[in-house]
Motif scaffolding. Structure first.
Motif, PDB file in Angstrom:
ATOM      1  N   THR A 173      28.623  43.490  34.399  1.00 21.25           N
ATOM      2  CA  THR A 173      27.641  42.659  33.717  1.00 21.25           C
ATOM      3  C   THR A 173      28.147  41.227  33.705  1.00 21.25           C
ATOM      4  OG1 THR A 173      27.032  44.542  32.326  1.00 21.25           O
ATOM      5  CG2 THR A 173      26.291  42.350  31.623  1.00 21.25           C
ATOM      6  N   PHE A 174      27.708  40.474  34.703  1.00 25.36           N
ATOM      7  CA  PHE A 174      28.229  39.118  34.908  1.00 25.36           C
ATOM      8  C   PHE A 174      28.057  38.256  33.662  1.00 25.36           C
ATOM      9  CE2 PHE A 174      29.488  35.483  37.214  1.00 25.36           C
ATOM     10  CZ  PHE A 174      28.600  34.455  36.960  1.00 25.36           C
ATOM     11  N   SER A 175      26.916  38.371  33.033  1.00 27.71           N
ATOM     12  CA  SER A 175      26.620  37.495  31.892  1.00 27.71           C
ATOM     13  C   SER A 175      27.457  37.818  30.666  1.00 27.71           C
ATOM     14  CB  SER A 175      25.132  37.569  31.544  1.00 27.71           C
ATOM     15  OG  SER A 175      24.767  38.892  31.206  1.00 27.71           O
ATOM     16  N   ALA A 176      28.228  38.890  30.722  1.00 25.79           N
ATOM     17  CA  ALA A 176      29.101  39.236  29.601  1.00 25.79           C
ATOM     18  C   ALA A 176      30.442  38.513  29.669  1.00 25.79           C
ATOM     19  CB  ALA A 176      29.339  40.743  29.574  1.00 25.79           C
ATOM     20  N   TYR A 177      30.717  37.873  30.796  1.00 24.69           N
ATOM     21  CA  TYR A 177      32.034  37.283  31.014  1.00 24.69           C
ATOM     22  C   TYR A 177      32.001  35.762  31.021  1.00 24.69           C
ATOM     23  CZ  TYR A 177      33.514  41.935  32.500  1.00 24.69           C
ATOM     24  OH  TYR A 177      33.801  43.274  32.542  1.00 24.69           O
ATOM     25  N   ASP A 178      33.009  35.186  30.399  1.00 30.56           N
ATOM     26  CA  ASP A 178      33.299  33.791  30.653  1.00 30.56           C
ATOM     27  C   ASP A 178      33.964  33.717  32.024  1.00 30.56           C
ATOM     28  OD1 ASP A 178      34.416  33.591  27.241  1.00 30.56           O
ATOM     29  OD2 ASP A 178      32.411  33.186  28.050  1.00 30.56           O
ATOM     30  N   MET A 179      33.736  32.604  32.718  1.00 24.72           N
ATOM     31  CA  MET A 179      34.217  32.496  34.094  1.00 24.72           C
ATOM     32  C   MET A 179      35.101  31.270  34.264  1.00 24.72           C
ATOM     33  SD  MET A 179      32.973  35.104  35.674  1.00 24.72           S
ATOM     34  CE  MET A 179      33.364  34.637  37.373  1.00 24.72           C
ATOM     35  N   GLY A 180      36.178  31.445  34.982  1.00 20.23           N
ATOM     36  CA  GLY A 180      37.094  30.334  35.211  1.00 20.23           C
ATOM     37  C   GLY A 180      37.359  30.105  36.688  1.00 20.23           C
ATOM     38  N   TRP A 181      37.766  28.883  36.979  1.00 23.83           N
ATOM     39  CA  TRP A 181      38.285  28.538  38.303  1.00 23.83           C
ATOM     40  C   TRP A 181      39.744  28.102  38.143  1.00 23.83           C
ATOM     41  CZ3 TRP A 181      36.104  29.265  42.985  1.00 23.83           C
ATOM     42  CH2 TRP A 181      34.725  29.448  43.069  1.00 23.83           C
ATOM     43  N   PHE A 182      40.563  28.583  39.034  1.00 24.20           N
ATOM     44  CA  PHE A 182      41.968  28.224  39.088  1.00 24.20           C
ATOM     45  C   PHE A 182      42.295  27.823  40.518  1.00 24.20           C
ATOM     46  CE2 PHE A 182      43.700  29.645  34.970  1.00 24.20           C
ATOM     47  CZ  PHE A 182      42.595  30.311  34.472  1.00 24.20           C
TER      48      PHE A 182
ATOM     49  N   GLY B  60      36.608  36.824  32.577  1.00 31.85           N
ATOM     50  CA  GLY B  60      37.338  37.294  31.409  1.00 31.85           C
ATOM     51  C   GLY B  60      36.909  36.566  30.170  1.00 31.85           C
ATOM     52  N   SER B  61      37.902  36.027  29.461  1.00 35.42           N
ATOM     53  CA  SER B  61      37.655  35.327  28.199  1.00 35.42           C
ATOM     54  C   SER B  61      37.807  33.822  28.405  1.00 35.42           C
ATOM     55  CB  SER B  61      38.640  35.796  27.134  1.00 35.42           C
ATOM     56  OG  SER B  61      38.515  37.183  26.921  1.00 35.42           O
ATOM     57  N   TYR B  62      37.194  33.069  27.510  1.00 35.91           N
ATOM     58  CA  TYR B  62      37.204  31.607  27.610  1.00 35.91           C
ATOM     59  C   TYR B  62      38.628  31.116  27.363  1.00 35.91           C
ATOM     60  CZ  TYR B  62      35.099  26.971  27.337  1.00 35.91           C
ATOM     61  OH  TYR B  62      34.733  25.676  27.586  1.00 35.91           O
ATOM     62  N   SER B  63      39.306  30.743  28.455  1.00 33.50           N
ATOM     63  CA  SER B  63      40.717  30.404  28.346  1.00 33.50           C
ATOM     64  C   SER B  63      41.145  29.543  29.510  1.00 33.50           C
ATOM     65  CB  SER B  63      41.556  31.692  28.321  1.00 33.50           C
ATOM     66  OG  SER B  63      42.935  31.407  28.321  1.00 33.50           O
ATOM     67  N   SER B  64      42.173  28.734  29.277  1.00 32.74           N
ATOM     68  CA  SER B  64      42.801  27.990  30.366  1.00 32.74           C
ATOM     69  C   SER B  64      44.039  28.716  30.878  1.00 32.74           C
ATOM     70  CB  SER B  64      43.175  26.586  29.889  1.00 32.74           C
ATOM     71  OG  SER B  64      44.080  26.664  28.822  1.00 32.74           O
ATOM     72  N   SER B  65      44.318  29.869  30.305  1.00 34.36           N
ATOM     73  CA  SER B  65      45.483  30.656  30.702  1.00 34.36           C
ATOM     74  C   SER B  65      45.076  31.760  31.672  1.00 34.36           C
ATOM     75  CB  SER B  65      46.135  31.294  29.480  1.00 34.36           C
ATOM     76  OG  SER B  65      47.105  32.254  29.862  1.00 34.36           O
ATOM     77  N   LEU B  66      45.926  32.000  32.661  1.00 33.06           N
ATOM     78  CA  LEU B  66      45.671  33.093  33.607  1.00 33.06           C
ATOM     79  C   LEU B  66      45.528  34.434  32.873  1.00 33.06           C
ATOM     80  CD1 LEU B  66      47.167  30.840  35.355  1.00 33.06           C
ATOM     81  CD2 LEU B  66      47.889  32.729  36.806  1.00 33.06           C
ATOM     82  N   HIS B  67      46.222  34.558  31.767  1.00 40.21           N
ATOM     83  CA  HIS B  67      46.266  35.834  31.056  1.00 40.21           C
ATOM     84  C   HIS B  67      44.963  36.151  30.336  1.00 40.21           C
ATOM     85  CE1 HIS B  67      50.477  35.966  32.031  1.00 40.21           C
ATOM     86  NE2 HIS B  67      50.665  34.781  31.463  1.00 40.21           N
ATOM     87  N   GLY B  68      44.059  35.194  30.290  1.00 34.89           N
ATOM     88  CA  GLY B  68      42.784  35.423  29.635  1.00 34.89           C
ATOM     89  C   GLY B  68      41.768  36.114  30.517  1.00 34.89           C
ATOM     90  N   TYR B  69      42.126  36.387  31.773  1.00 35.34           N
ATOM     91  CA  TYR B  69      41.154  36.883  32.733  1.00 35.34           C
ATOM     92  C   TYR B  69      41.538  38.258  33.252  1.00 35.34           C
ATOM     93  CZ  TYR B  69      39.433  32.196  32.365  1.00 35.34           C
ATOM     94  OH  TYR B  69      38.913  31.025  31.859  1.00 35.34           O
ATOM     95  N   ASP B  70      40.507  39.090  33.420  1.00 39.08           N
ATOM     96  CA  ASP B  70      40.713  40.477  33.825  1.00 39.08           C
ATOM     97  C   ASP B  70      40.489  40.696  35.325  1.00 39.08           C
ATOM     98  OD1 ASP B  70      38.958  41.018  30.833  1.00 39.08           O
ATOM     99  OD2 ASP B  70      41.116  41.393  31.101  1.00 39.08           O
TER     100      ASP B  70
END
Length: 121
Positions: A28-37, A99-109
């Motif tokens: 469920t894409f809309s359930a996730y915050d999304m980041g770029w690294f 994952g979750s709204y974060s600037s840390s790699l560890h916030g993402y699944d």
């Protein structure tokens, strides 16, 4: 399980633009915050930008603020990174993550496989 596939990387001259896309499937894409690294050769993976699941909040690394824009289309299950005024120091492999709204790699699944961006001077 969410699968992420980045695209849109390539070779561009300094001052140019690229738009990266990250297509999501299997969840469920809309359930996730999304980041770029991004990760440059010999360097650690670093935060670039993040967007809330609703698209209502974004944050950026200081190094890209004012030049890069993150956005998403929940109807298409895609997150974008518009990159303008590119510099040689932006050269890296770019990864999207869910994952979750974060600037840390560890916030993402979940992570994509990455797309190469090379900026020539």
């Amino acid at each position: 399980q969410v699968q992420l596939v980045e695209s849109g990387g390539g070779l561009v001259q300094a001052g140019g633009s690229l738009r990266l896309s990250c297509a999501a499937s299997g969840g469920t894409f809309s359930a996730y915050d999304m980041g770029w690294f991004r990760q440059a050769p010999g360097k650690e993976r670093e935060f670039v930008a993040v967007i809330r699941w609703s698209g209502g909040r974004t944050d950026y690394a200081d190094s890209v603020k004012g030049r890069f824009t993150i956005s998403r289309d929940n109807a298409k299950n895609v997150v974008y990174l518009q990159m303008n005024s590119l510099k040689p120091e932006d050269t890296a492999v770019y990864y999207c993550a869910a994952g979750s709204y974060s600037s840390s790699l560890h916030g993402y699944d979940y992570w994509g496989q990455g797309t190469q961006v090379t900026v020539s001077s």
